[in-house]
Structures are given as structure tokens and as C-alpha cells.
Design an enzyme around this catalytic site. Structure first.
Site, PDB file in Angstrom:
ATOM      1  N   ARG A 228       0.849  -1.190   0.000  1.00  0.00           N
ATOM      2  CA  ARG A 228       0.000   0.000   0.000  1.00  0.00           C
ATOM      3  C   ARG A 228       0.888   1.244   0.000  1.00  0.00           C
ATOM      4  NH1 ARG A 228      -3.469  -2.777  -1.577  1.00  0.00           N
ATOM      5  NH2 ARG A 228      -5.480  -3.251  -0.623  1.00  0.00           N
ATOM      6  N   HIS A 276      -0.908   0.077  -9.623  1.00  0.00           N
ATOM      7  CA  HIS A 276      -1.606  -0.752  -8.624  1.00  0.00           C
ATOM      8  C   HIS A 276      -2.250  -1.982  -9.280  1.00  0.00           C
ATOM      9  CE1 HIS A 276      -3.924  -0.854  -4.559  1.00  0.00           C
ATOM     10  NE2 HIS A 276      -3.737  -2.068  -5.043  1.00  0.00           N
TER      11      HIS A 276
END
Ligand code: NDP
Ligand code: OXD
Length: 313
Positions: A228, A276
């Protein structure tokens, strides 16, 4: 059995058909604002709180990803969004381990063989052999020894790099050095050449990859962030690269996503970016897991993937 489904961008038709096929007799509907009819299970990614709040008959919530930080963040601001008695489940592996392994092996081997540097030399038209890295000191340290961290570390075994893993609780893995807790973090970092992040985003792990941490790695270390964006203090990463403490970074996740157009990472010569998608949710594998988990839960068994909301992952 009634299922409600919400994802900001997935093709819901595929999920509705796939789930109804796997759960005969079930009705799956896309949740729309205003729908407050009873439902047995909710399948979600970053759900609007009103989708879950006070939902009659709700027996379980399935996150459509491995990380649940989006849902837990919403719960912090909207604590009544989900009754604590309703279990939350997440995807464990469902095809993500292999994707993470592909990503990590490609990166680590590329850095080990200095391919990025050769690419830059080629751009300058320079024929210049570089000093090879030594395998025995090219230690790869993985933050997070969970489903994905462990899979990534295992995939690097074949290449003979020293491997180490850091977790919250003590763990043992054959052929790897293991460390746990804050007190063993300095020992984990000392001597690490490649740092791979596969931690969940929690209050304890936010901002963990900062200048102080990067300084404890080997000089000219490499960073691979697959978890993250909030784990990394982005200004510290830039400073560590500028100071030569870090040789390069490969980043799949960012503080703000999509990465803003004017962000300095975009054109940094020693930062590689992906949007991502290091490991995406594979619908068939995820639906197979969800159908199996619902079957187990209905039969009175607690399925794998249960999230401890207090712990945060
Ligand atoms: P797991 O829950 O299986 O593993 C988490 C690991 O982190 C565990 O080993 C856990 O320790 C460790 N950990 C948690 N908190 C701490 C702490 N405070 N200190 C030390 N160790 C800690 O998660 P997964 O492996 O399935 O996934 C990891 C993360 O990867 C996800 O949360 C998600 O954010 C990210 N992800 C990113 C994707 C992408 O495309 N970029 C795709 C999928 C996931 P312990 O073993 O002791 O519990
Ligand atoms: C996940 C992700 O957590 O895609 O599954 O980031």
C-alpha cells in the site's frame, strides 16, 4: 439466498452469472443507492456505508481484494456501518500469489543483474561492464510473512539469495531467516539489500518505510513496494534516492492513486511505476473461494480469510 454486490469498476454481469452458477438457488443483485432489502451476504470493494449499515439478515461480508484497509478505514469514520458480529472475509491468494511472485522475481533479478543500469548506459551509447553483485550478500528481506509475503520469498529461493521475513508474531519458514516485532526490526533491516513490502496497511504499519528505516538497509539498497502507498513516506524515499542511500525503487502503490500527473515519481530515473496491479483480483478464482466459503459458513464452519478487525488485517 440473497447476495448484494458492489465494486466501483468491476463488470458486475460476470460476477452475477458466475456466483449464481456456483451457488444454485441464490439471487445476486448489484447494490444501488436506496436498496435496503434484506441480504445474506455482501461482496464489496470500498462500499458506501449505507450499503451495509443496518442491513437485515446480513451474515457475512466478503472483500473483493486481499487488503481490507478500505473497509476498515470506512468503519473508523462510520462505526455503525457494520455490526461487529457480522464477519468480514478477504481474499487469501486466489491467484494473487503467483502474480506477486512474477513481479518480485522479475524485479529482483533485474536489479541483481543491473539491467536497469545497462538500459541507462545503452541510452547514453556506452559499452561499460558493471561490477556484478554478489549473490551471497544480495539479501532479500520481505516485510510481511503472510500469504503473499511468504509466497514471494519462496519464489526467490531458487535463485540462491539469502532470504529473510519480518512478521508481527513469531514464524518459522524453512531456509529463511525470520524476525518478528519492532524489537527485531533493526536486525532484519541490517544487511538487507532488497526490501520488499507486503504488509497490510494498519495503524502500526502506516509510514513504516521512512528515512530512518531506509538508512538501516545496506548502502545502495533497492525497494519494492507491492502493498500500500501509505506504508511509504514518499518525501523520504526521494531524499534517500538523492542521497545515494537507495539505488532504485519499484512501486505499484502510492499515497494518492492514480498517481497525480505532476508527481516527481513519474519522471524519476531510478523509480519504476506500475498502476496498482501487481496482483489483481481474478474473478473465477475469487468466486470459487467465495462460493466455497459461503458453503462452509452455512454449514457452521469458519472459512479461511476471516479478518480480525481489532488487529486490522
Ligand atoms: P496477510 O494478512 O496474509 O499477511 C500479512 C503479514 O503482515 C503477516 O505476516 C503479518 O504478521 C504481517 N504484519 C501485519 N502487521 C504487522 C506489524 N505491525 N508488524 C510486523 N508484521 C506485521 O496478507 P497478504 O499477504 O494476503 O497481503 C498483504 C497485503 O498486500 C494486503 O494487505 C494488501 O494491502 C497488499 N496487496 C496489494 C496488492 C497489489 O496489487 N498491490 C494485491 C493484493 C494485496 P503475522 O504473520 O504475525 O500475522
Ligand atoms: C488487494 C489489491 O488488496 O488489489 O487485493 O490491492
Amino acid at each position: 439466498m440473497e447476495l448484494i454486490f458492489y465494486h466501483p469498476f468491476f463488470n458486475s454481469d460476470r460476477w452475477i452469472t458466475g456466483l449464481q452458477t456456483r451457488l444454485p438457488g441464490s439471487q445476486v443483485r448489484v447494490w444501488q443507492p436506496g436498496d435496503d432489502a434484506p441480504a445474506d451476504y455482501a461482496l464489496v470493494r470500498t462500499p458506501p456505508p449505507e450499503m451495509l449499515r443496518g442491513r437485515q439478515g446480513l451474515k457475512g461480508v466478503f472483500a473483493l481484494g486481499a487488503g481490507v484497509d478500505d473497509i476498515l478505514d470506512q468503519l473508523r469514520t462510520c462505526p455503525d456501518m457494520l455490526d461487529p458480529a457480522v464477519p468480514l472475509f478477504r481474499l487469501e491468494d486466489t491467484g494473487m500469489s503467483l502474480q506477486m511472485q512474477e513481479y518480485a522475481v522479475q524485479r529482483v533479478l533485474g536489479w541483481f543483474r543491473r539491467f536497469d543500469e545497462y538500459q541507462q548506459l545503452q541510452a547514453q551509447g556506452r559499452w561499460q561492464p558493471l561490477k556484478p553483485h554478489r549473490r551471497e550478500s544480495f539479501t532479500v528481506g520481505v516485510l510481511g510473512a503472510g500469504v503473499l509475503g511468504q509466497a514471494v520469498a519462496s519464489s526467490l529461493k531458487a535463485w540462491g539469495f539469502p532470504l529473510r521475513l519480518w512478521s508481527r508474531s513469531p514464524r518459522e519458514w524453512a531456509g529463511m531467516q525470520t524476525f518478528h516485532g519492532r524489537e527485531q526490526l533493526p536486525a532484519f533491516l541490517a544487511g538487507t539489500q532488497v526490501l520488499i513490502n507486503l504488509l497490510p496497511a494498519t495503524a502500526e504499519t502506516e509510514g513504516i518505510i521512512n528515512r530512518a528505516m531506509l538508512r538501516q538497509l545496506n548502502p545502495q539498497a533497492y525497494l519494492l513496494n507491492l502493498a500500500r502507498g501509505v506504508h511509504v513516506v514518499e518525501a523520504d524515499l526521494l531524499a534517500a534516492l538523492a542521497a545515494g542511500e537507495l539505488q532504485a525503487a519499484a512501486l505499484d502503490v502510492f499515497n494518492v492513486e492514480p498517481l497525480p500527473e505532476d508527481h516527481p515519481f513519474w519522471h524519476h530515473p531510478r523509480i519504476a511505476i506500475t498502476p496498482h496491479n501487481a496482483a489483481v483480483t481474478l474473478p473465477e478464482e475469487a468466486m470459487a473461494y467465495i462460493a466455497r466459503a459461503i458453503g462452509e459458513y452455512e454449514a457452521g464452519k469458519m472459512p479461511a480469510g476471516w479478518v480480525d478487525r481489532q488487529r486490522g488485517y
